[in-house]
Scaffold this active site. Structure first.
Site, PDB file in Angstrom:
ATOM      1  N   CYS A  87       0.813  -1.214   0.000  1.00  0.00           N
ATOM      2  CA  CYS A  87       0.000   0.000   0.000  1.00  0.00           C
ATOM      3  C   CYS A  87       0.848   1.266   0.000  1.00  0.00           C
ATOM      4  CB  CYS A  87      -0.873   0.041   1.242  1.00  0.00           C
ATOM      5  SG  CYS A  87      -1.932  -1.383   1.415  1.00  0.00           S
ATOM      6  N   ARG A  94       5.536  -0.107  -6.168  1.00  0.00           N
ATOM      7  CA  ARG A  94       5.512  -0.852  -4.917  1.00  0.00           C
ATOM      8  C   ARG A  94       4.508  -2.001  -4.946  1.00  0.00           C
ATOM      9  NH1 ARG A  94       7.855   2.427  -0.740  1.00  0.00           N
ATOM     10  NH2 ARG A  94       6.752   1.223   0.787  1.00  0.00           N
ATOM     11  N   TRP A 133      -2.951  -2.682  -1.514  1.00  0.00           N
ATOM     12  CA  TRP A 133      -2.510  -4.054  -1.791  1.00  0.00           C
ATOM     13  C   TRP A 133      -3.280  -4.908  -0.795  1.00  0.00           C
ATOM     14  CZ3 TRP A 133       0.392  -8.026   0.616  1.00  0.00           C
ATOM     15  CH2 TRP A 133       0.986  -8.949  -0.248  1.00  0.00           C
ATOM     16  N   ASN A 189      -1.867   2.352   5.743  1.00  0.00           N
ATOM     17  CA  ASN A 189      -0.938   1.279   5.358  1.00  0.00           C
ATOM     18  C   ASN A 189      -0.714   0.410   6.581  1.00  0.00           C
ATOM     19  OD1 ASN A 189      -0.593   2.421   2.896  1.00  0.00           O
ATOM     20  ND2 ASN A 189       1.587   2.880   3.131  1.00  0.00           N
ATOM     21  N   GLY A 190      -0.501  -0.886   6.358  1.00  0.00           N
ATOM     22  CA  GLY A 190      -0.221  -1.777   7.484  1.00  0.00           C
ATOM     23  C   GLY A 190      -1.452  -2.572   7.864  1.00  0.00           C
ATOM     24  N   GLU A 241      18.464 -17.547  -6.556  1.00  0.00           N
ATOM     25  CA  GLU A 241      18.100 -16.199  -6.992  1.00  0.00           C
ATOM     26  C   GLU A 241      17.571 -16.226  -8.431  1.00  0.00           C
ATOM     27  OE1 GLU A 241      17.495 -13.527  -5.681  1.00  0.00           O
ATOM     28  OE2 GLU A 241      17.759 -11.983  -7.178  1.00  0.00           O
ATOM     29  N   LYS A 264      13.907 -15.003  -9.522  1.00  0.00           N
ATOM     30  CA  LYS A 264      13.692 -13.986 -10.565  1.00  0.00           C
ATOM     31  C   LYS A 264      12.728 -14.506 -11.618  1.00  0.00           C
ATOM     32  CE  LYS A 264      14.893 -11.143  -9.149  1.00  0.00           C
ATOM     33  NZ  LYS A 264      15.667 -10.800  -7.970  1.00  0.00           N
ATOM     34  N   GLU A 324       9.100 -14.930 -10.235  1.00  0.00           N
ATOM     35  CA  GLU A 324       8.348 -13.731  -9.837  1.00  0.00           C
ATOM     36  C   GLU A 324       7.935 -12.863 -11.020  1.00  0.00           C
ATOM     37  OE1 GLU A 324      12.076 -11.069  -8.094  1.00  0.00           O
ATOM     38  OE2 GLU A 324      10.103 -10.708  -7.272  1.00  0.00           O
ATOM     39  N   HIS A 369      19.196 -36.426  -4.985  1.00  0.00           N
ATOM     40  CA  HIS A 369      18.401 -36.646  -3.774  1.00  0.00           C
ATOM     41  C   HIS A 369      16.945 -36.245  -3.972  1.00  0.00           C
ATOM     42  CE1 HIS A 369      22.045 -37.661  -1.660  1.00  0.00           C
ATOM     43  NE2 HIS A 369      22.600 -36.588  -2.203  1.00  0.00           N
ATOM     44  N   LYS A 402       6.929  -4.101  -3.996  1.00  0.00           N
ATOM     45  CA  LYS A 402       8.362  -3.806  -3.919  1.00  0.00           C
ATOM     46  C   LYS A 402       8.860  -3.862  -2.486  1.00  0.00           C
ATOM     47  CE  LYS A 402      12.411  -2.619  -5.339  1.00  0.00           C
ATOM     48  NZ  LYS A 402      13.205  -3.728  -5.900  1.00  0.00           N
TER      49      LYS A 402
END
Ligand code: AGP
Length: 612
Positions: free
Chosen positions: A2, A27, A74, A98-99, A485, A489, A492, A508, A607
């Site tokens: 948010c 964001r 969000w 926000n939060g 990583e 990437k 996402e 394994h 973000k």
């Protein structure tokens, strides 16, 4: 996540709010809204989807006002719908938030008993009604908010307006970032200073527990009802350099900015091939005494921490643990005296990392244990930087793409600098070794530039991934975190399911996944593990897997049937993780573009993850 923008001015701030929201788009969000106070009325527009939808609605309704609040949401409580979008209104009061308000259900029950009707499923709406209720007995907006805040549990930032106070904007910071933008004859608030750069470069960074009252001419900040002073800081002009320029996406721009970002980052610490004498000078006493290191981070920053662990132990001989913050904070870890706790975070606001830091500090203080804390961060003004004993900045400039790229490689550069410094202070790394590594660090920008030359070839290979559903990334040693990583990437931004594995783990379990439809990306620098990695490649090929190998130009690995090789410049083991990050970033980027996803703002992601 948010975003909040608000302002009080003499002119209409409608366009400032919309522009601010656009600057917060990176964001991540799923709906947007704004409310303006005009002639005793609240004028509100809210839309699901992009800020452009809201902008169009605002243009059509032609609403204006010189006091207002705006928000990108969000979804946490309730789906992304127009009714759930902020601002939320209760009679004369409008609120953006926000939060998370953790005790919202209990508060909602009480408010419903008082006759309040709820029009959304959000936790935020309780705040609007609580302020409205408080105003019945407290004829002062600031006082009403001060009365409400102690009732709220959780981490939050608020912007509040009231039609009865057409010149006042109230801001609350309690666990979620909020800054005040100081203008001339106008003042603003935002959850991210980037939103306000078109109107000011002077900021007040609110602290936890601050409640601020803004008018056009004044800014007052209170803690527990008492006025407090907060300094105004002028922002470095370079931070405003947050446009896409000639690039199609922020992510691509940020990938290409890495040579410069690394150059800037290492310049703060190196003088020729030696560490500058003033580099982390204040931390030397702490460094002398530390016996181990605990790294705490999330996502990509956690992967940087994993590489830090290899480096710490190999170079400085210090034991180093690294853990995902969301696990660390809830498992009652043993706090050990003389530990250096290192938080790694691009934003410096990630809720889990920040909470883990705060818990650690609190528990160490309760037990009287001597610890040191440090943040490796890209935002100088962030909460983590402010709340740790020491910090090291990644001078990458604003990173706008949700997928972290230049922040990651500069985190690696900073980690290496930190390790060299600690090794020097503890006399665990020889001056010759420091010189050898710093010499290579100076070469890194050029080697990244050379690696970027492979862009077209990687684009060509990425076409072979477009129809795939799954993908494996394999590496060994410090390339194992790069495999993780690379997989992060790819998933996402392209939404292809991808997993990273230490290549030695193949037998394994994951080998069972390999068939002729499974692309397997291999990270193959020329190091002690290369022969073992080649055996792992054979195992994949024998099961029909198709290999995409980013290989050292002297590795001897060649193109052949179902084995595509991209040559990477030869580098030392120490720099390999930084260099091999680049081709995996480019691969993910091109696959995502070819699949037509929203590269800079992938679905469901934000973000800066400022809620749990
Ligand atoms: C990576 O591309 C992601 N955007 C994500 O994993 C990110 O690294 C994570 O959320 C941590 O963020 P921070 O570095 O700001 O703390």
């Amino acid at each position: 996540m948010c975003g909040i923008v608000g302002g009080v001015a003499e002119r209409s701030i409608t366009n400032i709010l919309i522009e601010g929201l656009k600057r917060l788009e990176y964001r991540g969000y799923d709906s947007a809204g704004l409310a303006l106070v005009d002639h005793g009325q609240i004028l509100r527009e809210r839309r699901v989807g992009k800020v452009a939808n809201l902008e169009q609605a605002v243009e059509e309704s032609a609403i204006v006002g010189s006091l207002g609040i705006a928000h990108t949401r969000w979804a946490t409580h309730g789906k992304p719908t127009e009714n759930n979008a902020h601002p939320h209104i209760s009679g004369r009061v409008a609120v953006v938030h926000n939060g998370i308000i953790e005790n919202y259900q209990e508060l909602k029950d009480d408010l419903e008993a008082l006759g309040y009707n709820f029009t959304s499923q959000t936790d935020t709406e309780v705040v609007a009604h609580l302020v409205h209720e408080a105003l019945k007995s407290t004829p002062d907006l600031l006082k009403a908010v001060e009365q409400v805040v102690p009732q709220l549990k959780g981490a939050y930032a608020l912007g509040i307006v009231d039609t009865e106070y057409p010149d006042e904007l109230i801001a609350v910071r309690e666990g979620s970032p909020l800054v005040i933008g100081v203008g001339i004859g106008e003042n603003f608030i935002s959850s991210d200073q980037l939103a306000l750069l078109p109107v000011t470069n002077r900021f007040i960074y609110l602290e936890e527990g601050d409640i601020a009252r803004l008018t056009r001419e004044t800014i007052e900040v209170f803690v527990n009802g008492q006025p407090v002073e907060r300094p105004i800081k002028e922002l470095d002009a370079t931070i405003s350099n947050a446009t896409k320029g000639e690039f199609k996406h922020y992510m691509l721009k940020e990938i290409y900015e890495q040579p410069e970002a690394i150059q800037q980052t290492i310049s703060q610490a190196l003088n020729g091939n030696a560490l500058r004498t003033d580099f982390l000078e204040n931390a030397e006493v702490d460094f002398k005494n530390i016996k181990q290191v605990q790294i705490i981070a999330c996502g990509t920053s956690y992967h940087a921490g994993m590489i830090g662990k290899y480096w710490f132990e190999q170079l400085s001989g210090l034991p180093c643990q690294v853990e995902i913050a969301s696990e660390y904070r809830y498992r009652s870890p043993v706090i050990v005296a003389d530990t250096l706790y290192v938080c790694i975070s691009q934003s410096g606001e990630t809720a889990d990392t920040l909470a883990a830091l705060r818990d650690t500090k609190k528990r160490a203080a309760e037990k009287g244990l001597n610890i040191s804390t440090m943040t490796i961060c890209n935002v100088a003004t962030s909460s983590m930087v402010r709340e740790t004993n020491h910090h090291l900045l990644t001078l990458a400039g604003p990173e706008i793409g949700v997928a972290s790229t230049k922040a990651f490689t500069t985190q690696l550069a900073v980690l290496m600098l930190l390790i060299l410094k600690i090794g020097q202070v503890k006399q665990a790394i020889s001056p010759e070794k420091i010189e050898e590594i710093t010499t290579e660090m100076w070469h890194t920008p050029k080697v990244i530039l050379d690696t970027l030359q492979n862009d077209k070839e990687i684009l060509r290979l990425s076409e072979l991934f477009v129809e795939k559903q799954h993908c494996l990334f394999l590496g060994r040693g410090t390339e194992f975190p790069i495999a993780l990583e690379g997989a992060l990437k790819l998933k996402e931004i392209s939404y292809i399911h991808a997993e990273g594995y230490a290549a030695g783990e193949l037998k394994h379990g994951p080998l069972a996944l390999v068939d002729n439809d499974m692309p397997v990306v291999i990270l193959a620098p020329k190091d002690d593990m290369l022969d073992k990695l080649k055996s792992n490649m054979e195992e994949v090929q024998a099961r029909g897997g198709e290999l995409f190998v980013f290989a050292d130009e002297n590795s001897g690995i060649k193109n052949k049937d179902r084995q595509h090789v991209v040559n990477v410049p030869s580098v030392s083991t120490w720099l390999a993780p930084i260099i091999y990050s680049v081709p995996v970033q480019l691969l993910s980027y091109h696959v995502a573009v070819l699949r037509g996803t929203d590269v800079d703002q992938p679905r469901n992601l934000a973000k800066s993850v400022t809620v749990e």
